[in-house]
Design a protein around this motif. Structure first.
Motif, mmCIF file in Angstrom:
data_model
loop_
_atom_site.group_PDB
_atom_site.id
_atom_site.type_symbol
_atom_site.label_atom_id
_atom_site.label_comp_id
_atom_site.label_asym_id
_atom_site.label_seq_id
_atom_site.Cartn_x
_atom_site.Cartn_y
_atom_site.Cartn_z
ATOM 1 N N LYS A 92 0.853 -1.191 0.000
ATOM 2 C CA LYS A 92 0.000 0.000 0.000
ATOM 3 C C LYS A 92 0.883 1.232 0.000
ATOM 4 O O LYS A 92 1.807 1.349 0.799
ATOM 5 N N VAL A 93 0.568 2.140 -0.909
ATOM 6 C CA VAL A 93 1.267 3.418 -0.983
ATOM 7 C C VAL A 93 0.262 4.496 -0.594
ATOM 8 O O VAL A 93 -0.798 4.606 -1.211
ATOM 9 N N GLU A 94 0.606 5.229 0.448
ATOM 10 C CA GLU A 94 -0.253 6.322 0.891
ATOM 11 C C GLU A 94 0.626 7.513 1.223
ATOM 12 O O GLU A 94 1.488 7.431 2.104
ATOM 13 N N ASP A 95 0.401 8.593 0.488
ATOM 14 C CA ASP A 95 1.238 9.782 0.606
ATOM 15 C C ASP A 95 2.700 9.374 0.362
ATOM 16 O O ASP A 95 3.008 8.828 -0.675
ATOM 17 N N ASN A 96 3.567 9.592 1.346
ATOM 18 C CA ASN A 96 4.981 9.261 1.185
ATOM 19 C C ASN A 96 5.375 8.013 1.975
ATOM 20 O O ASN A 96 6.551 7.804 2.243
ATOM 21 N N ALA A 97 4.384 7.202 2.316
ATOM 22 C CA ALA A 97 4.635 5.986 3.094
ATOM 23 C C ALA A 97 4.271 4.753 2.276
ATOM 24 O O ALA A 97 3.310 4.763 1.507
ATOM 25 N N VAL A 98 5.057 3.697 2.467
ATOM 26 C CA VAL A 98 4.790 2.417 1.818
ATOM 27 C C VAL A 98 4.686 1.370 2.918
ATOM 28 O O VAL A 98 5.577 1.246 3.760
ATOM 29 N N ASP A 99 3.569 0.647 2.917
ATOM 30 C CA ASP A 99 3.344 -0.442 3.864
ATOM 31 C C ASP A 99 3.363 -1.759 3.106
ATOM 32 O O ASP A 99 2.606 -1.937 2.145
ATOM 33 N N ILE A 100 4.231 -2.643 3.536
ATOM 34 C CA ILE A 100 4.394 -3.951 2.902
ATOM 35 C C ILE A 100 3.985 -5.027 3.895
ATOM 36 O O ILE A 100 4.408 -5.008 5.047
ATOM 37 N N SER A 117 15.267 -5.866 5.745
ATOM 38 C CA SER A 117 16.241 -4.784 5.559
ATOM 39 C C SER A 117 16.422 -4.451 4.080
ATOM 40 O O SER A 117 16.506 -3.279 3.697
ATOM 41 N N ASP A 118 16.478 -5.476 3.228
ATOM 42 C CA ASP A 118 16.596 -5.257 1.788
ATOM 43 C C ASP A 118 15.392 -4.490 1.249
ATOM 44 O O ASP A 118 15.535 -3.577 0.438
ATOM 45 N N VAL A 119 14.204 -4.875 1.671
ATOM 46 C CA VAL A 119 12.987 -4.178 1.235
ATOM 47 C C VAL A 119 13.052 -2.716 1.655
ATOM 48 O O VAL A 119 12.808 -1.810 0.844
ATOM 49 N N GLU A 120 13.395 -2.469 2.903
ATOM 50 C CA GLU A 120 13.476 -1.087 3.397
ATOM 51 C C GLU A 120 14.516 -0.287 2.611
ATOM 52 O O GLU A 120 14.260 0.852 2.212
ATOM 53 N N ARG A 121 15.679 -0.883 2.386
ATOM 54 C CA ARG A 121 16.757 -0.180 1.675
ATOM 55 C C ARG A 121 16.365 0.088 0.224
ATOM 56 O O ARG A 121 16.553 1.187 -0.294
ATOM 57 N N ARG A 122 15.819 -0.906 -0.459
ATOM 58 C CA ARG A 122 15.452 -0.735 -1.864
ATOM 59 C C ARG A 122 14.309 0.275 -2.033
ATOM 60 O O ARG A 122 14.342 1.101 -2.939
ATOM 61 N N LEU A 123 13.311 0.201 -1.173
ATOM 62 C CA LEU A 123 12.207 1.152 -1.282
ATOM 63 C C LEU A 123 12.657 2.565 -0.923
ATOM 64 O O LEU A 123 12.080 3.544 -1.395
ATOM 65 N N GLY A 124 13.705 2.673 -0.121
ATOM 66 C CA GLY A 124 14.264 3.979 0.205
ATOM 67 C C GLY A 124 14.877 4.669 -1.000
ATOM 68 O O GLY A 124 15.110 5.882 -0.967
ATOM 69 N N ASN A 125 15.114 3.941 -2.079
ATOM 70 C CA ASN A 125 15.634 4.523 -3.319
ATOM 71 C C ASN A 125 14.546 5.076 -4.224
ATOM 72 O O ASN A 125 14.839 5.719 -5.226
ATOM 73 N N VAL A 134 7.416 -2.611 7.120
ATOM 74 C CA VAL A 134 7.296 -3.990 6.657
ATOM 75 C C VAL A 134 6.724 -4.815 7.794
ATOM 76 O O VAL A 134 7.281 -4.853 8.887
ATOM 77 N N ASN A 135 5.599 -5.455 7.511
ATOM 78 C CA ASN A 135 4.959 -6.332 8.477
ATOM 79 C C ASN A 135 5.164 -7.764 8.013
ATOM 80 O O ASN A 135 4.660 -8.166 6.962
ATOM 81 N N LEU A 136 5.932 -8.531 8.789
ATOM 82 C CA LEU A 136 6.203 -9.928 8.469
ATOM 83 C C LEU A 136 5.088 -10.779 9.071
ATOM 84 O O LEU A 136 4.856 -10.737 10.272
ATOM 85 N N VAL A 137 4.370 -11.518 8.215
ATOM 86 C CA VAL A 137 3.234 -12.332 8.653
ATOM 87 C C VAL A 137 3.444 -13.780 8.216
ATOM 88 O O VAL A 137 4.221 -14.055 7.297
ATOM 89 N N PHE A 138 2.730 -14.686 8.863
ATOM 90 C CA PHE A 138 2.832 -16.102 8.506
ATOM 91 C C PHE A 138 1.467 -16.736 8.277
ATOM 92 O O PHE A 138 1.336 -17.956 8.256
ATOM 93 N N ASP A 139 0.470 -15.894 8.107
ATOM 94 C CA ASP A 139 -0.881 -16.378 7.829
ATOM 95 C C ASP A 139 -1.436 -15.559 6.678
ATOM 96 O O ASP A 139 -1.549 -14.337 6.824
ATOM 97 N N PRO A 140 -1.690 -16.136 5.548
ATOM 98 C CA PRO A 140 -1.596 -17.562 5.278
ATOM 99 C C PRO A 140 -0.131 -17.981 5.105
ATOM 100 O O PRO A 140 0.700 -17.176 4.700
ATOM 101 N N PRO A 141 0.146 -19.230 5.420
ATOM 102 C CA PRO A 141 1.512 -19.706 5.229
ATOM 103 C C PRO A 141 1.854 -19.746 3.738
ATOM 104 O O PRO A 141 1.000 -20.011 2.896
ATOM 105 N N TRP A 142 3.115 -19.474 3.447
ATOM 106 C CA TRP A 142 3.563 -19.500 2.066
ATOM 107 C C TRP A 142 3.492 -20.923 1.532
ATOM 108 O O TRP A 142 3.739 -21.895 2.244
#
Length: 158
Positions: A92-100, A117-125, A134-142
């Motif tokens: 989700k992109v809202e204003d200048n924030a990205v929620d993953i 960390s990679d996601v944060e660094r890459r999106l910072g570009n 970044v919210n790490l979730v396990f439901d549903p399982p991959w």
């Protein structure tokens, strides 16, 4: 598997390069798998991969650029980006924030902090991105079925 423990590889040492995707490299040194961060790949004689986006004229965060940045993040052990691997559940992109919202291939995967960390660094570009959550979730399982057809072909799973 890379664990996040720093490792110094002496110059001139023999290493096996297993992948160079997303700017980082994965090597095997003395039987141990290690990750070489993008800012250090020049030590292996490689050019760093730099994400460079043109700022959108409207001054807003481009969802297309966000997804392009996400596709530049690769699992260090699997030569597929996290989007095609099916690890990104929501963006989700809202204003200048990205929620993953994303997951890992396994809840016990030790690469979670590295991938976040990679996601944060890459999106910072991405131009105009000021906040990345970044919210790490396990439901549903991959599950393998979450991978794109291209990723399954790449890994020989079809």
């Amino acid at each position: 598997m890379p664990t996040g423990t720093p490792l110094t590889v002496p110059g001139g040492s023999f290493v096996t390069l297993t992948q160079t995707l997303g700017g980082a490299c994965t090597i095997v040194y003395n039987g141990n798998m290690a990750r070489v961060e993008p800012e250090d790949v020049d030590a292996l004689g490689l050019a760093p991969e730099i994400l460079d986006f043109a700022p959108p004229a409207d001054g807003a965060v481009s969802s297309e650029q966000v997804w392009q940045a996400l596709r530049s993040v690769h699992d260090p052990e699997i030569p597929v980006n996290i989007v095609d691997l099916g690890l990104v559940y929501d963006c989700k992109v809202e204003d200048n924030a990205v929620d993953i919202e994303m997951t890992l291939t396994s809840p016990g995967c030790g690469m979670g902090p590295v991938l976040v960390s990679d996601v944060e660094r890459r999106l910072g570009n991405v131009p105009f991105v000021e906040t990345v959550r970044v919210n790490l979730v396990f439901d549903p399982p991959w599950a393998r079925e979450m991978m794109s057809d291209e990723a399954q072909l790449e890994l020989g799973l079809f």
